[in-house]
Design an enzyme around this catalytic site. Structure first.
Site, mmCIF file in Angstrom:
data_model
loop_
_atom_site.group_PDB
_atom_site.id
_atom_site.type_symbol
_atom_site.label_atom_id
_atom_site.label_comp_id
_atom_site.label_asym_id
_atom_site.label_seq_id
_atom_site.Cartn_x
_atom_site.Cartn_y
_atom_site.Cartn_z
ATOM 1 N N HIS A 1 0.887 -1.229 -0.125
ATOM 2 C CA HIS A 1 -0.083 0.038 -0.147
ATOM 3 C C HIS A 1 0.874 1.029 -0.075
ATOM 4 C CE1 HIS A 1 -3.371 2.526 0.617
ATOM 5 N NE2 HIS A 1 -2.818 2.982 1.656
ATOM 6 N N HIS B 1 -3.247 9.307 1.898
ATOM 7 C CA HIS B 1 -3.523 7.844 1.016
ATOM 8 C C HIS B 1 -4.907 7.792 0.860
ATOM 9 C CE1 HIS B 1 -4.999 5.256 4.355
ATOM 10 N NE2 HIS B 1 -4.920 6.378 4.912
ATOM 11 N N CYS C 1 -3.544 3.481 -5.471
ATOM 12 C CA CYS C 1 -2.810 4.094 -4.296
ATOM 13 C C CYS C 1 -1.457 4.716 -4.782
ATOM 14 C CB CYS C 1 -2.851 3.490 -3.036
ATOM 15 S SG CYS C 1 -1.933 1.806 -3.230
#
Length: 164
Positions: free
Chosen positions: A23, A35, A113
């Protein structure tokens, strides 16, 4: 929380290692990240959950680094600096802060992301996880490839809010 060898600086990209995927987030200073995270309709689907890819949208969130990382390992990953010059810090951070709370379009292969944070830092949306999966045609059909793609979590289209 596992910490990196050096302290992150505002504008650094943070890569968080979950089982089977990574991530990505942008460090904005004072212990905070910006994020992409799942919308609230998936209450148990945090950035560390495979459920985080259920929808076609994501929310831009500002959260504490330690809360996003949890017990996972992470490090500063500004590896694209070999290909692109980072934008000035305020050009990276100010737009990111203005997007907090925005609902964004999401695609695990083109708007995730990693695309989100690389677009902020370098002005170019890139996801090396997806690029690696596409390059290895054998892996593209395997569950391993699926895990890599899922790892890119949530993303945006052209950094514009989703309209109803």
């Amino acid at each position: 929380m596992a910490s990196p060898l050096q302290e992150p600086q505002p504008g650094d990209l943070i890569e968080i290692f979950h089982i089977g995927y990574e991530h990505w987030a942008l460090y904005v200073g004072d212990g905070y990240l910006i994020h992409l995270a799942p919308p609230s309709e998936y209450p148990k689907a945090g950035s560390s959950s495979a459920l985080s890819v259920l929808g076609s949208s994501a929310i831009v969130k500002q959260e504490r680094l330690e809360d996003v990382v949890g017990g996972c390992h992470y490090h500063i990953n500004d590896s694209l600096v070999r290909e692109y010059r980072p934008r000035p810090i305020q050009v990276i951070i100010n737009p990111a802060k203005q997007m907090v709370g925005w609902k964004m379009k999401y695609s695990i292969v083109s708007r995730n992301c990693e695309h989100f944070v690389t677009k902020l830092r370098y002005g170019k949306a890139r996801c090396k996880q997806v690029e690696r999966a596409k390059a290895d045609k054998g892996v593209a059909m395997s569950l391993g490839s699926l895990a890599i793609i899922i790892g890119c979590s949530f993303a945006i289209g052209r950094y514009k809010p989703v309209t109803a």
